[in-house]
Motif scaffolding. Structure first.
Motif, PDB file in Angstrom:
ATOM      1  N   UNK B  14       6.372  68.366  -8.129  1.00 30.54           N
ATOM      2  CA  UNK B  14       4.936  68.123  -8.262  1.00 30.54           C
ATOM      3  C   UNK B  14       4.609  66.643  -8.202  1.00 30.54           C
ATOM      4  N   UNK B  15       5.558  65.841  -7.774  1.00 26.52           N
ATOM      5  CA  UNK B  15       5.341  64.394  -7.767  1.00 26.52           C
ATOM      6  C   UNK B  15       4.228  63.962  -6.846  1.00 26.52           C
ATOM      7  N   UNK B  16       4.043  64.669  -5.739  1.00 27.39           N
ATOM      8  CA  UNK B  16       3.039  64.245  -4.761  1.00 27.39           C
ATOM      9  C   UNK B  16       1.667  64.840  -5.028  1.00 27.39           C
ATOM     10  N   UNK B  17       1.609  65.713  -6.011  1.00 28.00           N
ATOM     11  CA  UNK B  17       0.321  66.342  -6.336  1.00 28.00           C
ATOM     12  C   UNK B  17      -0.733  65.292  -6.681  1.00 28.00           C
ATOM     13  N   UNK B  18      -0.321  64.316  -7.471  1.00 32.69           N
ATOM     14  CA  UNK B  18      -1.275  63.289  -7.878  1.00 32.69           C
ATOM     15  C   UNK B  18      -1.790  62.523  -6.673  1.00 32.69           C
ATOM     16  N   UNK B  19      -0.912  62.301  -5.708  1.00 28.00           N
ATOM     17  CA  UNK B  19      -1.329  61.579  -4.502  1.00 28.00           C
ATOM     18  C   UNK B  19      -2.380  62.377  -3.739  1.00 28.00           C
ATOM     19  N   UNK B  20      -2.170  63.679  -3.667  1.00 27.01           N
ATOM     20  CA  UNK B  20      -3.135  64.528  -2.965  1.00 27.01           C
ATOM     21  C   UNK B  20      -4.491  64.457  -3.662  1.00 27.01           C
ATOM     22  N   UNK B  21      -4.423  64.521  -4.986  1.00 20.04           N
ATOM     23  CA  UNK B  21      -5.664  64.446  -5.747  1.00 20.04           C
ATOM     24  C   UNK B  21      -6.369  63.124  -5.489  1.00 20.04           C
ATOM     25  N   UNK B  22      -5.586  62.076  -5.435  1.00 22.55           N
ATOM     26  CA  UNK B  22      -6.137  60.748  -5.148  1.00 22.55           C
ATOM     27  C   UNK B  22      -6.818  60.710  -3.788  1.00 22.55           C
ATOM     28  N   UNK B  23      -6.112  61.264  -2.798  1.00 17.76           N
ATOM     29  CA  UNK B  23      -6.672  61.277  -1.450  1.00 17.76           C
ATOM     30  C   UNK B  23      -8.023  61.965  -1.418  1.00 17.76           C
ATOM     31  N   UNK B  24      -8.082  63.114  -2.066  1.00 20.88           N
ATOM     32  CA  UNK B  24      -9.336  63.856  -2.104  1.00 20.88           C
ATOM     33  C   UNK B  24     -10.431  63.037  -2.779  1.00 20.88           C
ATOM     34  N   UNK B  25     -10.042  62.435  -3.886  1.00 18.20           N
ATOM     35  CA  UNK B  25     -11.016  61.640  -4.636  1.00 18.20           C
ATOM     36  C   UNK B  25     -11.573  60.528  -3.758  1.00 18.20           C
TER      37      UNK B  25
END
Lengths: 153, 211
Positions: B14-25
């Motif tokens: 789940x390490x990249x999950x935060x990055x995805x969330x960031x991208x969306x944001x």
């Protein structure tokens, strides 16, 4: 004593793998709930560009009038209409609307009410001048022609 | 055995999950346009009393800069046909700063101007006497497009703001950004405007070419 010691042996780390999910949930929640515009636009709005833009200091003094071709042409026709708050009004009703808007302001500010006219590019001057005549009748003479910035060469 | 297998699959990377969330944001941050309250301010004239006839203003023709826009979006500037509004701001500046026949007060005003503005005074007899007298008149038809009207109005304002800005050593953009909240900016605003009334007159549109 021995009982307590046993307990400290268990792992104390909280699983953090669900944190991104929580952030996701927050993101989605805000995405869904934030409303940028309080009103549904019933008329088309393509705001023209201009270079000499001024920003008003007090946003509370501004009331908005939207002018443009109705989106739902089968219901409202294709001639430009005026939208105030959530409804389409005809020019003679503007005086009443201005007075309502003015009553919402504190008494000391009532003379400074500013009407921001958000007018579609394709509207002709006829309807605009009708609206301006009514605004003069209502003594709301500060008008802001809303426009977006243009890069000058 | 079965138990062991299920245990192995419980860990998802789940390490990249935060990055995805960031991208969306960031995507939503960039794409959302927050409605701004920017625009061109215009003060409408007061309502006419039907019992009082409109005042008969005697103004020399040379002190009025006439801009007519017809229903085909053609311009007639000072009796001269034009296709586009381009260059109108410079013409208005020349007109306002003409100083054709200044009185004593206007001469004092002229002397207080920076040299760059003084150089603009062409002193043509057929143009405006002095800035206090000069009026820019914009007249449209009912069929004129709002976009062109706004463009012309914008250029007229630009001409005035450039004069104001130049008087106090600012660009037009910097002058417009002055808020008048504190003493210093209020002083600059007043110094820029002094003697140069923003005289843009919007005439009632003709009933031609519209509804």
């Amino acid at each position: 004593m021995a009982k307590f010691k046993k307990k400290t042996n268990t792992s104390t780390s909280i699983p953090t793998s669900a944190l991104p999910d929580i952030i996701f949930m927050l993101l989605f929640f805000f995405m869904v709930t934030t409303v940028l515009r309080e009103q549904d636009l019933l008329v088309e709005q393509k705001i023209p560009q201009a270079s000499q833009l001024q920003k008003l200091q007090k946003k509370t003094l501004i009331s908005y009038l939207y002018i443009g071709k109705p989106k739902n042409t089968s219901l409202y026709g294709s001639e430009p209409r005026v939208q105030a708050n959530d409804v389409l009004i005809s020019p003679p009703e503007i005086v009443q609307w201005v007075n309502q808007e003015r009553d919402l302001l504190p008494e000391s500010d009532r003379g400074f009410i500013t009407i921001s006219m958000k007018v579609d590019k394709d509207v002709k001057m006829g309807p605009i001048s009708d609206v301006q005549t009514e605004l003069r009748n209502a003594d709301a003479r500060r008008v802001l022609y809303a426009s977006t910035g243009k890069v000058m060469n | 055995m079965a138990r062991n297998k299920s245990r192995a699959t419980t860990e998802v990377n789940a390490g990249s999950m935060a990055d995805i969330a960031f991208l969306l944001l960031i995507f939503f941050l960039v794409t959302t346009t927050i409605a701004s309250d920017k625009g061109i301010l215009n003060i409408l004239p007061p309502k006419l009393d039907p019992n009082v006839p409109p005042p008969d203003i005697k103004k020399n023709e040379r002190n009025i800069f006439n801009i007519l826009i017809n229903a085909n979006d053609d311009l007639l500037v000072e009796g001269e046909y034009r296709r586009t509004a381009e260059g109108l701001d410079e013409d208005i500046k020349d007109f306002v700063l003409n100083f054709g026949a200044p009185d004593e007060e206007a001469q004092a005003l002229f002397n207080s101007l920076p040299a760059s503005l003084q150089a603009k005074a062409l002193r043509r007899p057929e143009s405006s006497d002095h800035p206090g007298e000069a009026v820019v008149s914009i007249k449209t038809n009912r069929g004129t497009s709002y976009e062109l009207y706004l463009e012309v109005f914008d250029l007229a304002k630009k001409a005035y703001f450039e004069i104001y800005g130049e008087r106090v050593g600012l660009t037009a953009d910097e002058y417009r950004a002055l808020t008048g909240d504190d003493e210093a900016s209020k002083l600059l605003l007043d110094r820029g405007k002094e003697g140069f009334p923003l005289a843009i007159s919007i005439a009632e549109p003709d009933k031609i070419g519209g509804n």
